[in-house]
Scaffold this motif. Structure first.
Motif, PDB file in Angstrom:
ATOM      1  N   GLU A 128       0.842  -1.191   0.000  1.00  0.00           N
ATOM      2  CA  GLU A 128       0.000   0.000   0.000  1.00  0.00           C
ATOM      3  C   GLU A 128       0.879   1.243   0.000  1.00  0.00           C
ATOM      4  O   GLU A 128       1.910   1.283   0.679  1.00  0.00           O
ATOM      5  CB  GLU A 128      -0.889   0.009   1.242  1.00  0.00           C
ATOM      6  CG  GLU A 128      -2.034  -0.972   1.200  1.00  0.00           C
ATOM      7  CD  GLU A 128      -3.047  -0.610   0.135  1.00  0.00           C
ATOM      8  OE1 GLU A 128      -3.369   0.591   0.019  1.00  0.00           O
ATOM      9  OE2 GLU A 128      -3.491  -1.514  -0.580  1.00  0.00           O
ATOM     10  N   PRO A 129       0.510   2.281  -0.730  1.00  0.00           N
ATOM     11  CA  PRO A 129       1.308   3.508  -0.715  1.00  0.00           C
ATOM     12  C   PRO A 129       1.258   4.178   0.648  1.00  0.00           C
ATOM     13  O   PRO A 129       0.275   4.066   1.379  1.00  0.00           O
ATOM     14  CB  PRO A 129       0.649   4.375  -1.784  1.00  0.00           C
ATOM     15  CG  PRO A 129      -0.742   3.853  -1.909  1.00  0.00           C
ATOM     16  CD  PRO A 129      -0.653   2.379  -1.631  1.00  0.00           C
ATOM     17  N   ARG A 155       0.631   7.066   3.053  1.00  0.00           N
ATOM     18  CA  ARG A 155      -0.336   8.166   3.024  1.00  0.00           C
ATOM     19  C   ARG A 155       0.327   9.413   3.616  1.00  0.00           C
ATOM     20  O   ARG A 155       0.649   9.450   4.800  1.00  0.00           O
ATOM     21  CB  ARG A 155      -1.575   7.781   3.841  1.00  0.00           C
ATOM     22  CG  ARG A 155      -2.341   6.606   3.252  1.00  0.00           C
ATOM     23  CD  ARG A 155      -3.369   6.056   4.228  1.00  0.00           C
ATOM     24  NE  ARG A 155      -4.269   7.091   4.732  1.00  0.00           N
ATOM     25  CZ  ARG A 155      -5.332   7.552   4.084  1.00  0.00           C
ATOM     26  NH1 ARG A 155      -5.622   7.059   2.884  1.00  0.00           N
ATOM     27  NH2 ARG A 155      -6.106   8.487   4.606  1.00  0.00           N
ATOM     28  N   ARG A 168       5.337  13.801  -5.811  1.00  0.00           N
ATOM     29  CA  ARG A 168       4.793  13.346  -7.091  1.00  0.00           C
ATOM     30  C   ARG A 168       5.871  12.631  -7.904  1.00  0.00           C
ATOM     31  O   ARG A 168       5.587  11.640  -8.587  1.00  0.00           O
ATOM     32  CB  ARG A 168       4.227  14.538  -7.849  1.00  0.00           C
ATOM     33  CG  ARG A 168       3.682  14.203  -9.219  1.00  0.00           C
ATOM     34  CD  ARG A 168       3.151  15.450  -9.902  1.00  0.00           C
ATOM     35  NE  ARG A 168       1.851  15.851  -9.387  1.00  0.00           N
ATOM     36  CZ  ARG A 168       1.186  16.937  -9.799  1.00  0.00           C
ATOM     37  NH1 ARG A 168       1.730  17.732 -10.715  1.00  0.00           N
ATOM     38  NH2 ARG A 168       0.002  17.230  -9.305  1.00  0.00           N
ATOM     39  N   GLY A 194       6.608   8.600  -7.452  1.00  0.00           N
ATOM     40  CA  GLY A 194       5.794   7.529  -8.009  1.00  0.00           C
ATOM     41  C   GLY A 194       4.663   7.048  -7.111  1.00  0.00           C
ATOM     42  O   GLY A 194       4.176   7.767  -6.230  1.00  0.00           O
ATOM     43  N   ASP A 195       4.272   5.804  -7.330  1.00  0.00           N
ATOM     44  CA  ASP A 195       3.076   5.249  -6.695  1.00  0.00           C
ATOM     45  C   ASP A 195       3.288   4.786  -5.263  1.00  0.00           C
ATOM     46  O   ASP A 195       2.338   4.351  -4.610  1.00  0.00           O
ATOM     47  CB  ASP A 195       2.558   4.062  -7.518  1.00  0.00           C
ATOM     48  CG  ASP A 195       2.118   4.478  -8.912  1.00  0.00           C
ATOM     49  OD1 ASP A 195       1.735   5.656  -9.079  1.00  0.00           O
ATOM     50  OD2 ASP A 195       2.167   3.632  -9.826  1.00  0.00           O
ATOM     51  N   GLY A 196       4.521   4.879  -4.762  1.00  0.00           N
ATOM     52  CA  GLY A 196       4.780   4.424  -3.403  1.00  0.00           C
ATOM     53  C   GLY A 196       4.277   5.365  -2.333  1.00  0.00           C
ATOM     54  O   GLY A 196       4.288   5.028  -1.148  1.00  0.00           O
ATOM     55  N   ARG A 240       1.145   8.537  -1.574  1.00  0.00           N
ATOM     56  CA  ARG A 240      -0.050   9.228  -2.048  1.00  0.00           C
ATOM     57  C   ARG A 240      -0.348  10.408  -1.128  1.00  0.00           C
ATOM     58  O   ARG A 240      -0.392  10.264   0.089  1.00  0.00           O
ATOM     59  CB  ARG A 240      -1.245   8.279  -2.084  1.00  0.00           C
ATOM     60  CG  ARG A 240      -2.500   8.928  -2.692  1.00  0.00           C
ATOM     61  CD  ARG A 240      -3.577   7.909  -2.981  1.00  0.00           C
ATOM     62  NE  ARG A 240      -4.249   7.461  -1.765  1.00  0.00           N
ATOM     63  CZ  ARG A 240      -4.185   6.239  -1.274  1.00  0.00           C
ATOM     64  NH1 ARG A 240      -3.452   5.321  -1.887  1.00  0.00           N
ATOM     65  NH2 ARG A 240      -4.822   5.910  -0.165  1.00  0.00           N
TER      66      ARG A 240
END
Length: 359
Positions: free
Chosen positions: A2-3, A5, A23, A26-28, A30
């Protein structure tokens, strides 16, 4: 996985650097929420970075979003209370410099960090460029020999209008002048390379700007490893420069930049008899990463995933904060100061200006 938070408190100029840096990772990670007392500024920020949750205060953010990591991007005088609330809620904190206005405030955050099991890290991104990583590795390996002499100069320029902003140039809201708010980045890198300091002798002056704090400081710092350093922090220097020089037994290493460096901003001059060994180590070391926020953020995120201490840790940050306090204590008492003299009994433990500056 899960990224992670993340959330941002304060959506001004520095927050945009934080958001852009996140940003770019990447997706790691959010960005799940943001806070600002200025509704229009908050709205513009969240629209720009696609932040889903907008909150008028930190309490609301912590309760509803439960972020893993909170980036504090507000003026210095708010850092302690915001960081404390995050730690008490169990959220890890990454705070812009200075992390607090005094050693007393910072120790309060360290205690909260220990009590609540959350991590406190300070944004000192200059440690994370590959030039600094390479230098530290070479020093640790012994290829450079002993450190002998260092220069750490932050000679920047800010006009009077810059300090006319309500919270700037004040002890109660900024904690100090260029020593605390600007040169602290170079001073932190100095300590990251040379380690613990043992004594400081300093002067601080109100040379040209109208404000409560200093606009210029100069210091001589001794380090446990035997090196001596010259430290200058100025807001009066029209040709701006950040300059660090380390003279070792086997080489001189120099860094010249302004607000961030790349590999090309470093220069190494080896002693002739050690040239092959020194230059071989230099060219084979880490490379390719600038001293930007993104580099540190990547390491912070990695630490959260692996359960290791988030850099720059509270212990490391405190050493730098203590050196800042030492500069002020020496300047205003007009005497040399050791770290152990900045204990809870010292007025400079509670406030960087102590009982008041003697200009």
């Amino acid at each position: 996985m899960e990224p992670i938070r993340a959330a941002i408190v304060g959506t001004g100029n520095i927050a945009r650097i934080h958001a852009d840096s996140l940003r770019g990772l990447g997706d790691g990670v959010r960005l799940v929420g943001a806070v600002d007392v200025d509704v229009d500024r908050l709205s513009a920020f969240c629209d720009r970075y696609d932040v889903p949750a907008r909150h008028p205060d930190l309490t609301s953010l912590l309760e509803k979003e439960q972020p893993d990591l909170v980036h504090i991007c507000t003026p210095p005088g708010t850092h302690h209370d915001l960081a404390l609330a995050c730690l008490e809620a169990g959220s890890n904190v990454l705070v812009e410099k200075p992390p607090a206005l005094s050693l007393a405030e910072f120790d309060n955050l360290i205690e909260a960090e220990r009590k609540h099991g959350a991590a406190l890290a300070t944004v000192f991104q200059h440690r994370f460029g590959t030039g600094a990583i390479r230098l530290r590795a070479m020093l640790d390996s012994g290829v450079l020999g002993r450190p002998l002499l260092a220069i750490c100069h932050t000679t920047w320029f800010r006009n009077q209008a810059y300090f006319d902003v309500e919270w700037r140039g004040r002890w109660d809201t900024e904690g100090g002048g260029p020593t605390m708010g600007h040169g602290i980045h170079q001073m932190d890198l100095l300590c990251a390379i040379l380690g613990d300091w043992t004594e400081v002798s300093a002067v601080a002056r109100q040379q040209a700007r109208r404000m409560d704090t200093e606009d210029l400081s100069m210091a001589h710092v001794s380090f446990a490893g035997g090196a001596a350093a010259s430290v200058v922090n100025s807001m009066l220097s029209i040709r701006e420069e950040s300059y660090l020089r380390f003279d070792f037994e086997r080489a001189t290493v120099e860094l010249t930049h302004l607000y961030g460096y790349g590999d090309d901003d470093w220069r190494i001059t080896p002693a002739p008899e050690f040239a092959d060994e020194v230059m071989g180590a230099w060219h084979s070391g880490a490379s390719g990463v600038r001293s930007a926020h993104r580099a540190q953020f990547a390491e912070v995120l990695r630490s959260l995933r692996t359960g290791t201490p988030a850099p720059v840790t509270s212990t490391e940050s405190r050493r730098t904060m203590q050196l800042v306090a030492g500069v002020y204590a020496s300047a205003f008492t007009r005497s040399a100061v050791r770290p152990d003299e900045l204990s809870t009994d010292s007025p400079f433990y509670r406030k960087m200006e102590g009982n008041g500056p003697r200009w």
